[in-house]
Design a protein around this motif. Structure first.
Motif, mmCIF file in Angstrom:
data_model
loop_
_atom_site.group_PDB
_atom_site.id
_atom_site.type_symbol
_atom_site.label_atom_id
_atom_site.label_comp_id
_atom_site.label_asym_id
_atom_site.label_seq_id
_atom_site.Cartn_x
_atom_site.Cartn_y
_atom_site.Cartn_z
ATOM 1 N N ILE A 55 0.912 8.693 -8.649
ATOM 2 C CA ILE A 55 1.230 7.265 -8.574
ATOM 3 C C ILE A 55 0.248 6.530 -9.480
ATOM 4 O O ILE A 55 -0.889 6.290 -9.111
ATOM 5 N N ASN A 56 0.706 6.224 -10.683
ATOM 6 C CA ASN A 56 -0.151 5.567 -11.665
ATOM 7 C C ASN A 56 0.711 4.654 -12.520
ATOM 8 O O ASN A 56 1.929 4.606 -12.369
ATOM 9 N N LEU A 57 0.087 3.933 -13.414
ATOM 10 C CA LEU A 57 0.831 2.978 -14.240
ATOM 11 C C LEU A 57 1.797 3.652 -15.206
ATOM 12 O O LEU A 57 2.799 3.068 -15.582
ATOM 13 N N ALA A 99 9.060 14.173 1.966
ATOM 14 C CA ALA A 99 10.301 13.735 1.319
ATOM 15 C C ALA A 99 10.288 12.256 0.956
ATOM 16 O O ALA A 99 10.696 11.869 -0.133
ATOM 17 N N ALA A 100 9.803 11.407 1.840
ATOM 18 C CA ALA A 100 9.836 9.960 1.608
ATOM 19 C C ALA A 100 8.728 9.479 0.673
ATOM 20 O O ALA A 100 8.706 8.316 0.299
ATOM 21 N N CYS A 101 7.832 10.372 0.288
ATOM 22 C CA CYS A 101 6.652 9.947 -0.462
ATOM 23 C C CYS A 101 6.622 10.432 -1.912
ATOM 24 O O CYS A 101 5.584 10.409 -2.551
ATOM 25 N N ARG A 102 7.727 10.828 -2.423
ATOM 26 C CA ARG A 102 7.761 11.291 -3.809
ATOM 27 C C ARG A 102 7.658 10.091 -4.755
ATOM 28 O O ARG A 102 8.306 9.070 -4.551
ATOM 29 N N SER A 103 6.850 10.260 -5.791
ATOM 30 C CA SER A 103 6.680 9.151 -6.739
ATOM 31 C C SER A 103 8.001 8.795 -7.414
ATOM 32 O O SER A 103 8.217 7.646 -7.770
ATOM 33 N N SER A 104 8.889 9.760 -7.564
ATOM 34 C CA SER A 104 10.177 9.475 -8.188
ATOM 35 C C SER A 104 10.993 8.485 -7.378
ATOM 36 O O SER A 104 11.833 7.765 -7.917
ATOM 37 N N ASP A 105 10.732 8.424 -6.071
ATOM 38 C CA ASP A 105 11.400 7.437 -5.209
ATOM 39 C C ASP A 105 10.639 6.118 -5.169
ATOM 40 O O ASP A 105 11.239 5.052 -5.183
ATOM 41 N N MET A 106 9.311 6.185 -5.088
ATOM 42 C CA MET A 106 8.514 4.973 -4.902
ATOM 43 C C MET A 106 8.276 4.174 -6.174
ATOM 44 O O MET A 106 8.075 2.972 -6.113
ATOM 45 N N CYS A 107 8.290 4.838 -7.323
ATOM 46 C CA CYS A 107 7.944 4.164 -8.571
ATOM 47 C C CYS A 107 9.154 3.477 -9.202
ATOM 48 O O CYS A 107 10.222 4.072 -9.308
ATOM 49 N N LEU A 108 8.946 2.251 -9.621
ATOM 50 C CA LEU A 108 9.941 1.523 -10.404
ATOM 51 C C LEU A 108 9.633 1.772 -11.871
ATOM 52 O O LEU A 108 8.488 1.667 -12.290
ATOM 53 N N HIS A 109 10.634 2.108 -12.632
ATOM 54 C CA HIS A 109 10.418 2.438 -14.060
ATOM 55 C C HIS A 109 10.852 1.315 -14.943
ATOM 56 O O HIS A 109 11.574 0.492 -14.691
ATOM 57 N N ILE A 140 5.943 -0.741 -7.737
ATOM 58 C CA ILE A 140 6.285 0.084 -6.581
ATOM 59 C C ILE A 140 7.475 -0.513 -5.852
ATOM 60 O O ILE A 140 7.538 -1.724 -5.626
ATOM 61 N N ASP A 141 8.395 0.333 -5.454
ATOM 62 C CA ASP A 141 9.528 -0.073 -4.617
ATOM 63 C C ASP A 141 8.996 -0.205 -3.186
ATOM 64 O O ASP A 141 8.659 0.793 -2.545
ATOM 65 N N GLN A 142 8.882 -1.427 -2.707
ATOM 66 C CA GLN A 142 8.257 -1.687 -1.405
ATOM 67 C C GLN A 142 9.016 -1.045 -0.242
ATOM 68 O O GLN A 142 8.406 -0.600 0.727
ATOM 69 N N LYS A 143 10.316 -0.966 -0.349
ATOM 70 C CA LYS A 143 11.112 -0.327 0.707
ATOM 71 C C LYS A 143 10.777 1.164 0.785
ATOM 72 O O LYS A 143 10.568 1.709 1.871
ATOM 73 N N GLU A 144 10.701 1.814 -0.358
ATOM 74 C CA GLU A 144 10.365 3.242 -0.399
ATOM 75 C C GLU A 144 8.926 3.477 0.066
ATOM 76 O O GLU A 144 8.643 4.456 0.758
ATOM 77 N N LEU A 145 8.012 2.582 -0.313
ATOM 78 C CA LEU A 145 6.635 2.690 0.142
ATOM 79 C C LEU A 145 6.576 2.588 1.661
ATOM 80 O O LEU A 145 5.881 3.369 2.312
ATOM 81 N N SER A 146 7.317 1.662 2.240
ATOM 82 C CA SER A 146 7.350 1.511 3.697
ATOM 83 C C SER A 146 7.871 2.766 4.377
ATOM 84 O O SER A 146 7.342 3.179 5.415
ATOM 85 N N GLU A 147 8.902 3.374 3.794
ATOM 86 C CA GLU A 147 9.436 4.624 4.356
ATOM 87 C C GLU A 147 8.382 5.725 4.311
ATOM 88 O O GLU A 147 8.234 6.490 5.265
ATOM 89 N N CYS A 148 7.650 5.809 3.220
ATOM 90 C CA CYS A 148 6.590 6.804 3.083
ATOM 91 C C CYS A 148 5.493 6.567 4.119
ATOM 92 O O CYS A 148 5.064 7.501 4.805
#
Length: 133
Positions: free
Chosen positions: A86-88, A123-133, A95-103
């Motif tokens: 999880i980096n710039l 499963a809920a904590c993968r950067s591919s889910d939490m990161c906005l590109h 960060i997708d706040q909904k995904e972060l909350s799930e994690c």
């Protein structure tokens, strides 16, 4: 001479308006996130470290002879290890706040018997889910 300068006016107007629209879209996205991507990522890293270290406390993994010597050592270690995922670069849009909350919820409800060394193992904590590109 007036005819030459007015010939380029539509193109110049298009460039100016196009730039304004693009900048407006970027600022709307940042406003929707509530902060810059850098502070968004840093805040997420802190929240994740706090949640993981709260779990470590709950599971008696902090203290003399345990996995972490102190809560501060836990937070520092977790932030460093998670910074690789999880980096710039990975989360250029924040960060997708909904995904972060799930994690965070998954971390908070994880049993002490379930071992995980990295957020990517959850499963809920993968950067591919939490990161906005």
């Amino acid at each position: 001479m007036k005819k030459t300068s007015t010939r380029y006016a539509p193109a110049l107007l298009f460039v100016v308006l196009g730039t304004g629209v693009a900048l407006g879209a970027c600022s709307r996205e940042n406003r929707a996130l509530g902060e810059s991507p850098r502070s968004d990522v840093n805040r997420a890293l802190q929240s994740l470290a706090d949640a993981r270290c709260d779990r470590a406390m709950r599971c008696n993994q902090i203290g003399g002879g345990q996995r972490y010597a102190s809560r501060d050592a836990c937070v520092q270690s977790v932030r460093q290890s998670e910074r690789e995922d999880i980096n710039l670069y990975e989360c250029a849009g924040g960060i997708d706040q909904k995904e972060l909350s799930e994690c965070l919820n998954e971390i908070n409800t994880a049993d002490c018997d379930s071992a995980f060394d990295a957020l990517s193992q959850m499963a809920a904590c993968r950067s591919s889910d939490m990161c906005l590109h």
